[in-house]
Write a protein that holds these residues in place. Sequence first.
Motif, mmCIF file in Angstrom:
data_model
loop_
_atom_site.group_PDB
_atom_site.id
_atom_site.type_symbol
_atom_site.label_atom_id
_atom_site.label_comp_id
_atom_site.label_asym_id
_atom_site.label_seq_id
_atom_site.Cartn_x
_atom_site.Cartn_y
_atom_site.Cartn_z
ATOM 1 N N GLN A 1 0.858 -1.183 0.000
ATOM 2 C CA GLN A 1 0.000 0.000 0.000
ATOM 3 C C GLN A 1 0.892 1.231 0.000
ATOM 4 N N GLY A 2 0.825 2.022 -1.073
ATOM 5 C CA GLY A 2 1.701 3.175 -1.226
ATOM 6 C C GLY A 2 0.954 4.488 -1.154
ATOM 7 N N PRO A 3 1.532 5.539 -1.693
ATOM 8 C CA PRO A 3 0.873 6.855 -1.682
ATOM 9 C C PRO A 3 -0.496 6.801 -2.367
ATOM 10 N N GLY A 4 -1.453 7.531 -1.805
ATOM 11 C CA GLY A 4 -2.801 7.495 -2.366
ATOM 12 C C GLY A 4 -3.000 8.444 -3.529
ATOM 13 N N ARG A 5 -2.340 9.614 -3.473
ATOM 14 C CA ARG A 5 -2.498 10.640 -4.508
ATOM 15 C C ARG A 5 -3.976 10.925 -4.789
ATOM 16 N N SER A 6 -4.734 11.094 -3.724
ATOM 17 C CA SER A 6 -6.159 11.392 -3.846
ATOM 18 C C SER A 6 -6.353 12.815 -4.378
ATOM 19 N N LYS A 7 -7.497 13.034 -5.038
ATOM 20 C CA LYS A 7 -7.677 14.287 -5.773
ATOM 21 C C LYS A 7 -9.117 14.775 -5.716
ATOM 22 N N ILE A 8 -9.267 16.045 -6.064
ATOM 23 C CA ILE A 8 -10.579 16.669 -6.227
ATOM 24 C C ILE A 8 -10.659 17.243 -7.632
ATOM 25 N N LEU A 9 -11.806 17.083 -8.255
ATOM 26 C CA LEU A 9 -12.038 17.605 -9.599
ATOM 27 C C LEU A 9 -13.270 18.502 -9.599
ATOM 28 N N LEU A 10 -13.085 19.768 -9.988
ATOM 29 C CA LEU A 10 -14.198 20.709 -10.117
ATOM 30 C C LEU A 10 -14.409 21.027 -11.594
ATOM 31 N N THR A 11 -15.587 20.716 -12.105
ATOM 32 C CA THR A 11 -15.891 20.987 -13.503
ATOM 33 C C THR A 11 -16.459 22.394 -13.640
ATOM 34 N N GLY A 12 -16.634 22.818 -14.879
ATOM 35 C CA GLY A 12 -16.984 24.201 -15.156
ATOM 36 C C GLY A 12 -18.373 24.617 -14.733
ATOM 37 N N ASP A 13 -19.243 23.673 -14.399
ATOM 38 C CA ASP A 13 -20.610 24.034 -14.031
ATOM 39 C C ASP A 13 -20.770 24.316 -12.541
#
Length: 479
Positions: free
Chosen positions: A257-269
């Motif tokens: 189990q390594g780095p998660g590199r979790s993310k958030i994505l916000l779209t244009g709407d």
Amino acid sequence: MTGHPEAAAGSDDGDIAVERPSGPYRSANRTALTDVTGRPAGELSLAPPLLIRQVINEMRAAPEQPAADRLAALARAGELFATATLDGETPDAYCHRQALVSGLPVSVARRTLAKVARAGRAAAETLAAQRPAGAVPLDALPATGRPDTGAVPVWVRKGDVLGVLAPGNHPATHLEWLSALALGYRVAVRPSRRDPFTPRRLVRALRGAGLAPGYTALLPTTHEHADAVVEHADRGLVYGGDAVVDRYAGSRRVLAQGPGRSKILLTGDVSWQDHLDTIADSVAGDAGVQCLNASAVLCEQDPRGLAAALAERLAGLPSLPAGHPEAALPVRPLDEARQLARQVYEAVGAHLATGPGAPGEPITDLGDGSAVLRPVITLLDGPGHPHFGTELPFPYAAVAPWRPGLRPDGIGRTLALTVLGGDPGLVRQCLASPLIRNTHWGGVPTYWSRPGLPHDGSPAEFLMETKTFATDSTEPVTR
């Protein structure tokens, strides 16, 4: 191999003994534990490779405990971990000791008390959720006599002993090996020197709750000998950085189990102003040290404004000692913090969304030999930038523009992705992507979880398998 067994599990102190099925064992080879200020915090007994092998052999030879009894013990153990005085250690004493040595805010350990209690209560439900539909647990077949099953898939373990090289970044990571106990594995844990207290308390709680002692062992040892825990076990679960993941990439019996590199994505709407709370919480919740904390944010509208606002919001987090009830950021020994801060500043200083508190040192010296690691927000030109996938042991996030033509696979491996936007097709692509393990839609922080739901897949995917079992008791065997 020298040392001596002890008649009792210990007392309310910081000394960590080897916990074997036959009882505690305090080795003559020990190392000092210190807190983040450098003050003594106890001693850690170190198990040599010969003792590690002996303990794992003891576990293999120990009698099995029925599944119903194990699950009942797990439920009781969760409550004991959260509420009981275990061998002289109160929940409050555990939380403060864990905080002062790990450097995590004491609130993290307090929340872990509740998480362990919840996971224990849900152990049976979690086990049922992980079992493939239609598969029969081996425990459900009669131990004697010929079962009247016909032909059925049977769910069985791939081994008997799981060796765990545990991390010290967050105490809740130990919930993963609790799931292995529910599956019938015996679990040998090599604790991190930054947090040996959580697994010790778990072992004490499990045994106090009635789990047979042959199912758990605590095996502190040197970094040099840690591999012996995995080598002598049937399956291994290890935690670490990219080097650790690469080392075990070709192994079928070790899950890294390594780095998660979790993310958030916000779209244009959507407007990031409406979601700043969720974004900031995802980056800095529980001190920003989990693999589920967001380390990158992709924003279609005004990423520069988001980066500045996020940096300003996180700049308001207080710089307090780990044991303070309002602490919110990780603390490290001063020299270690300064070295880490210099490395970060040298790598991403040109991309900072806001300047650090002091030139080259985004830390706060607490004046007691320790320092708080302050949040760092960077602004990058896109997910292709080499620092976009960086993950650090404190609140850090790279903000970059999202372009509609970029598909989910283009953001790289992601343990948890929160999508803030209304495009069902995009969310479906995220769910289907083999690089994205968990997808949240709407204002759900990246670190959100619940017992029974997969983390990086479910433990059963690695630890169990189905086999065909056929008898001629109900129908003739034909071609």
